[in-house]
Design a protein around this motif. Structure first.
Motif, PDB file in Angstrom:
ATOM      1  N   SER A 344       0.833  -1.196   0.000  1.00 16.64           N
ATOM      2  CA  SER A 344       0.000   0.000   0.000  1.00 16.64           C
ATOM      3  C   SER A 344       0.873   1.253   0.000  1.00 16.64           C
ATOM      4  N   ILE A 345       1.972   1.219   0.763  1.00 18.17           N
ATOM      5  CA  ILE A 345       2.863   2.383   0.752  1.00 18.17           C
ATOM      6  C   ILE A 345       3.475   2.535  -0.641  1.00 18.17           C
ATOM      7  N   ALA A 346       3.902   1.390  -1.178  1.00 14.10           N
ATOM      8  CA  ALA A 346       4.549   1.432  -2.487  1.00 14.10           C
ATOM      9  C   ALA A 346       3.581   1.965  -3.536  1.00 14.10           C
ATOM     10  N   ALA A 347       2.297   1.521  -3.450  1.00  9.83           N
ATOM     11  CA  ALA A 347       1.328   1.961  -4.448  1.00  9.83           C
ATOM     12  C   ALA A 347       1.119   3.470  -4.353  1.00  9.83           C
ATOM     13  N   ALA A 348       0.950   3.962  -3.093  1.00 10.73           N
ATOM     14  CA  ALA A 348       0.722   5.393  -2.913  1.00 10.73           C
ATOM     15  C   ALA A 348       1.924   6.186  -3.411  1.00 10.73           C
ATOM     16  N   GLU A 349       3.101   5.709  -3.057  1.00 15.22           N
ATOM     17  CA  GLU A 349       4.303   6.449  -3.441  1.00 15.22           C
ATOM     18  C   GLU A 349       4.535   6.403  -4.944  1.00 15.22           C
ATOM     19  N   SER A 350       4.201   5.268  -5.558  1.00 15.94           N
ATOM     20  CA  SER A 350       4.461   5.198  -6.989  1.00 15.94           C
ATOM     21  C   SER A 350       3.482   6.111  -7.736  1.00 15.94           C
ATOM     22  N   GLU A 351       2.274   6.218  -7.156  1.00 17.21           N
ATOM     23  CA  GLU A 351       1.306   7.136  -7.740  1.00 17.21           C
ATOM     24  C   GLU A 351       1.833   8.574  -7.644  1.00 17.21           C
ATOM     25  N   ARG A 352       2.363   8.914  -6.474  1.00 12.03           N
ATOM     26  CA  ARG A 352       2.953  10.252  -6.312  1.00 12.03           C
ATOM     27  C   ARG A 352       4.110  10.439  -7.283  1.00 12.03           C
ATOM     28  N   GLY A 353       4.942   9.401  -7.395  1.00  8.39           N
ATOM     29  CA  GLY A 353       6.104   9.466  -8.281  1.00  8.39           C
ATOM     30  C   GLY A 353       5.665   9.731  -9.719  1.00  8.39           C
ATOM     31  N   ARG A 354       4.585   9.018 -10.121  1.00  7.43           N
ATOM     32  CA  ARG A 354       4.098   9.170 -11.481  1.00  7.43           C
ATOM     33  C   ARG A 354       3.653  10.622 -11.723  1.00  7.43           C
ATOM     34  N   TRP A 355       2.931  11.151 -10.733  1.00  8.12           N
ATOM     35  CA  TRP A 355       2.481  12.538 -10.829  1.00  8.12           C
ATOM     36  C   TRP A 355       3.664  13.497 -10.911  1.00  8.12           C
ATOM     37  N   ALA A 356       4.645  13.238 -10.056  1.00 13.44           N
ATOM     38  CA  ALA A 356       5.808  14.120 -10.023  1.00 13.44           C
ATOM     39  C   ALA A 356       6.493  14.132 -11.392  1.00 13.44           C
ATOM     40  N   ARG A 357       6.668  12.949 -11.979  1.00 15.01           N
ATOM     41  CA  ARG A 357       7.327  12.854 -13.296  1.00 15.01           C
ATOM     42  C   ARG A 357       6.496  13.549 -14.373  1.00 15.01           C
ATOM     43  N   GLU A 358       5.199  13.237 -14.295  1.00 15.64           N
ATOM     44  CA  GLU A 358       4.279  13.801 -15.275  1.00 15.64           C
ATOM     45  C   GLU A 358       4.345  15.336 -15.253  1.00 15.64           C
ATOM     46  N   LEU A 359       4.207  15.894 -14.022  1.00 18.65           N
ATOM     47  CA  LEU A 359       4.210  17.350 -13.886  1.00 18.65           C
ATOM     48  C   LEU A 359       5.539  17.928 -14.352  1.00 18.65           C
ATOM     49  N   HIS A 360       6.605  17.202 -13.965  1.00 16.48           N
ATOM     50  CA  HIS A 360       7.927  17.690 -14.309  1.00 16.48           C
ATOM     51  C   HIS A 360       8.136  17.647 -15.814  1.00 16.48           C
ATOM     52  N   ASP A 361       7.857  16.490 -16.398  1.00 16.26           N
ATOM     53  CA  ASP A 361       8.190  16.292 -17.801  1.00 16.26           C
ATOM     54  C   ASP A 361       7.242  17.053 -18.719  1.00 16.26           C
ATOM     55  N   GLU A 362       5.969  17.057 -18.395  1.00 18.65           N
ATOM     56  CA  GLU A 362       5.001  17.684 -19.288  1.00 18.65           C
ATOM     57  C   GLU A 362       4.726  19.139 -18.910  1.00 18.65           C
ATOM     58  N   THR A 363       4.051  19.316 -17.773  1.00 22.01           N
ATOM     59  CA  THR A 363       3.583  20.647 -17.409  1.00 22.01           C
ATOM     60  C   THR A 363       4.725  21.639 -17.212  1.00 22.01           C
ATOM     61  N   LEU A 364       5.713  21.221 -16.443  1.00 23.84           N
ATOM     62  CA  LEU A 364       6.806  22.141 -16.120  1.00 23.84           C
ATOM     63  C   LEU A 364       7.558  22.535 -17.392  1.00 23.84           C
ATOM     64  N   GLN A 365       7.824  21.526 -18.219  1.00 20.21           N
ATOM     65  CA  GLN A 365       8.545  21.825 -19.461  1.00 20.21           C
ATOM     66  C   GLN A 365       7.718  22.756 -20.345  1.00 20.21           C
ATOM     67  N   GLY A 366       6.416  22.482 -20.376  1.00 20.85           N
ATOM     68  CA  GLY A 366       5.513  23.304 -21.179  1.00 20.85           C
ATOM     69  C   GLY A 366       5.527  24.759 -20.726  1.00 20.85           C
ATOM     70  N   LEU A 367       5.435  24.936 -19.403  1.00 19.46           N
ATOM     71  CA  LEU A 367       5.439  26.282 -18.829  1.00 19.46           C
ATOM     72  C   LEU A 367       6.756  26.976 -19.133  1.00 19.46           C
ATOM     73  N   ALA A 368       7.821  26.215 -18.981  1.00 16.23           N
ATOM     74  CA  ALA A 368       9.147  26.801 -19.195  1.00 16.23           C
ATOM     75  C   ALA A 368       9.271  27.299 -20.649  1.00 16.23           C
ATOM     76  N   SER A 369       8.776  26.469 -21.574  1.00 15.26           N
ATOM     77  CA  SER A 369       8.940  26.907 -22.972  1.00 15.26           C
ATOM     78  C   SER A 369       8.015  28.094 -23.288  1.00 15.26           C
ATOM     79  N   LEU A 370       6.836  28.103 -22.642  1.00 17.43           N
ATOM     80  CA  LEU A 370       5.935  29.245 -22.822  1.00 17.43           C
ATOM     81  C   LEU A 370       6.594  30.522 -22.321  1.00 17.43           C
ATOM     82  N   LYS A 371       7.240  30.375 -21.168  1.00 20.83           N
ATOM     83  CA  LYS A 371       7.928  31.516 -20.573  1.00 20.83           C
ATOM     84  C   LYS A 371       8.993  32.040 -21.548  1.00 20.83           C
TER      85      LYS A 371
END
Ligand code: ATP
Ligand code: MG
Length: 543
Positions: A344-371
């Motif tokens: 259960s800990i691993a599942a919760a953490e991997s979900e967080r990890g996935r979000w972190a990667r997603e935000l980092h790779d997609e959203t953050l990069q997108g914002l950076a290039s917009l900037k």
């Protein structure tokens, strides 16, 4: 040739002959009743009575040695007046005749006394004897033949009774062994479908109680140097979460020694059974639960309700056999539970990890290039849109920073890569800087890596405690300590702020900290610190 009529035509075939036929018929009648009778005592009584009647003896006695040959298992007399039973049963004489018989294979006839040994499988087990023939000088040859036959029948009856008893005992043993096996199998089956530790303990405590027919039965499980109550059945009454010291309890000592103990006087136990609602307990049986050489806990039974007052060796053997499978069940359920926690800990953490990667790779990069493109546009068009674009860039920078913080918050890379100490140091430094707090950090883990679940839980608890300090404490200083010893990890987050008004678990933060601690069998304490602030202490057991 005509056949003479027996009694009438041959005077010689007189009373004596008729007596013989009569005796034979009565012997046969006695024999028939003997085979229909199952109770040994009454069979022997009939044999003795028949012997006395047929021989006309005034008194008779029948003695049978017990199986150890130390004393008499049966001693019956016949023809004795109620008021003087001692007349022939008097010990010296009784012993005398019986002893005389025990050394012999054949009947003996002494003056006024006739005796025959009861011989079973070539050994004499006592005998039948008669005293004082009425209406005659002494016993005759027919009497000798009669008593010999009856003593032999007595021997057969005794032998049969013993065989029956032996068979019954064997069958009881077999029954018990089967019951133990069935119980063990039931537990094994239950484990197959049920890995819930509480259910399994419930099953064990109930079955164990039935197995030894105990009045009350407790299961204690070991936690460090304590035994904690895990399940109760029968008349015992133990408060939830009760615990007793390993070294200062009889159960704990049995566990340490790894040996079962039968106690005749339960009142002498180191902790009085009254503490467990068994004030009247007289006896106890303690059997350790051992799995692969590790003592997991103990079964403690109080007061057998069976035929014997206290638990016997059979009870001990049965409960030991049972405890072996019970220990496996407990160990397996614990493993499954630990695995579930990990999952259960691993599942919760991997979900967080996935979000972190997603935000980092997609959203953050997108914002950076917009900037970047906005900044480019700004350079090319220095007109009145300038101020609009400028503020958009500033906004974007703020968003990017916020997003970075969220990403670290979701899954700090440092925790996976470097371990708890660097991750915590980074966390505390970041929070302190952001909130203008003075931070004192005392962590001496170095590069030591702990179980991944333990690291994650400690990190998350520190994170929430620090957030609370910033949100609610109005503190100047925050202290973060991490102490590791062989058995546990302790985390303390203390502030010198306003402290808790009343303890109110208003938000999700404190509830979440408690849940995480419980997942790893840990404890979370929140208390007022010495200087008036708040002190959050987490303790997690290791291994
Ligand atoms: N360090 C602290 N100093 C003073 N009060 C505190 C401290 N930590 C918590 N509290 C009090 O305890 C309450 C409950 O804390 P909890 O973390 O459960 O909820 P929250 O912080 O209000 O909300 P959430 O954590 O869900 O965002 C807080 O609202 C606050 O009143
Ligand atoms: Mg909170």
């Amino acid at each position: 040739m005509t056949r003479p009529m027996l009694a009438a035509s041959v005077p010689a075939f007189d009373r004596a002959a008729r007596d013989r036929v009569d005796r034979l018929e009565r012997l046969l009648a006695a024999g028939r009743t003997l085979t229909s009778e199952l109770d040994l005592e009454s069979v022997l009584g009939r044999i003795l009575e028949t012997a006395r009647e047929l021989t006309g003896a005034e008194y008779g006695a029948l003695g049978v040695l017990d199986e150890r040959r130390g004393g008499l298992e049966h001693f019956l007399t016949a023809g004795l007046a109620e008021e003087d039973p001692e007349e022939i049963g008097a010990p010296p004489r009784k012993q005398g005749i019986l002893e005389l018989l025990i050394g012999r294979a054949e009947p003996i006839r002494l003056r006024g006394v006739l005796g025959a040994p009861t011989t079973i499988r070539a050994r004499t087990w006592g005998g039948l004897y008669l005293i004082a023939k009425q209406d005659a000088e002494d016993f005759d040859d027919d009497d000798v033949a009669t008593i010999d036959l009856l003593a032999k029948w007595a021997a057969v009856a005794i032998d049969n009774a013993r065989l029956l008893r032996e068979t019954t005992t064997r069958r009881d043993d077999l029954d018990r062994a089967l019951r133990t096996m069935r119980t063990a199998m039931e537990i094994a089956t239950a484990i197959g479908g049920d890995t819930d530790l509480a259910h399994i303990l419930e099953l064990i405590v109930k079955r164990a109680r039935t197995l030894v027919d105990a009045d009350g039965l407790l299961i204690w499980l070991r936690h460090g140097d304590q035994l904690r109550i895990a399940a109760v059945a029968g008349h015992a009454d133990v408060p939830d979460h009760a615990s007793i010291p390993l070294g200062a309890s009889t159960a704990g000592q049995a566990l340490r020694a790894g040996r079962s103990v039968r106690i005749e006087d339960a009142q002498q136990m180191l902790i009085n059974p009254a503490e467990f609602g068994m004030a009247q307990a007289t006896s106890s049986l303690i059997v350790p639960l051992v799995h692969r050489g590790r003592g997991l806990g103990v079964l403690v039974a109080f007061d057998s309700r069976g035929a014997t007052a206290s638990f016997d060796a059979d009870n001990e053997l049965a409960l030991e056999a049972f405890a072996a499978s019970a220990a496996t069940a407990v160990a397996t359920a614990r493993l499954v539970e630990a695995q579930r926690l990990h999952d259960s800990i691993a599942a919760a953490e991997s979900e967080r990890g996935r979000w972190a990667r997603e935000l980092h790779d997609e959203t953050l990069q997108g914002l950076a290039s917009l900037k970047l493109s906005l900044a480019g546009t700004l350079k090319a068009n220095p007109d009145r849109t300038r101020s609009v674009i400028e503020s958009a860039v500033t906004q974007l920078e703020r968003d990017i920073n916020a997003l970075r913080a969220i990403i670290t918050d979701l899954r700090p890379a440092a925790l996976d890569e470097l371990g708890l100490e660097p991750a915590l140091r980074t966390l505390v430094a970041g929070v302190a800087k952001g909130a203008g707090l003075l931070a004192r950090v005392s962590i001496k883990l170095g590069a030591v890596r702990l179980d991944a679940d333990v690291e994650t839980i400690a990190y998350r608890v520190a994170q929430e405690a620090l957030t609370n300090v910033v949100k609610h404490a109005d503190a100047r200083t925050v202290t973060v300590e991490l102490i590791l010893d062989a058995e546990r990890l302790r985390l303390i987050v203390a502030d010198d702020g306003r402290g808790f008004g009343e303890v109110h678990d208003a938000g999700y933060g404190i509830a979440g900290m408690r849940e995480r601690a419980a997942l790893a069998s840990g404890v979370l304490e929140i208390a007022r610190a010495a200087d008036g602030g708040t002190r959050v202490a987490l303790e997690l057991p290791l291994g």
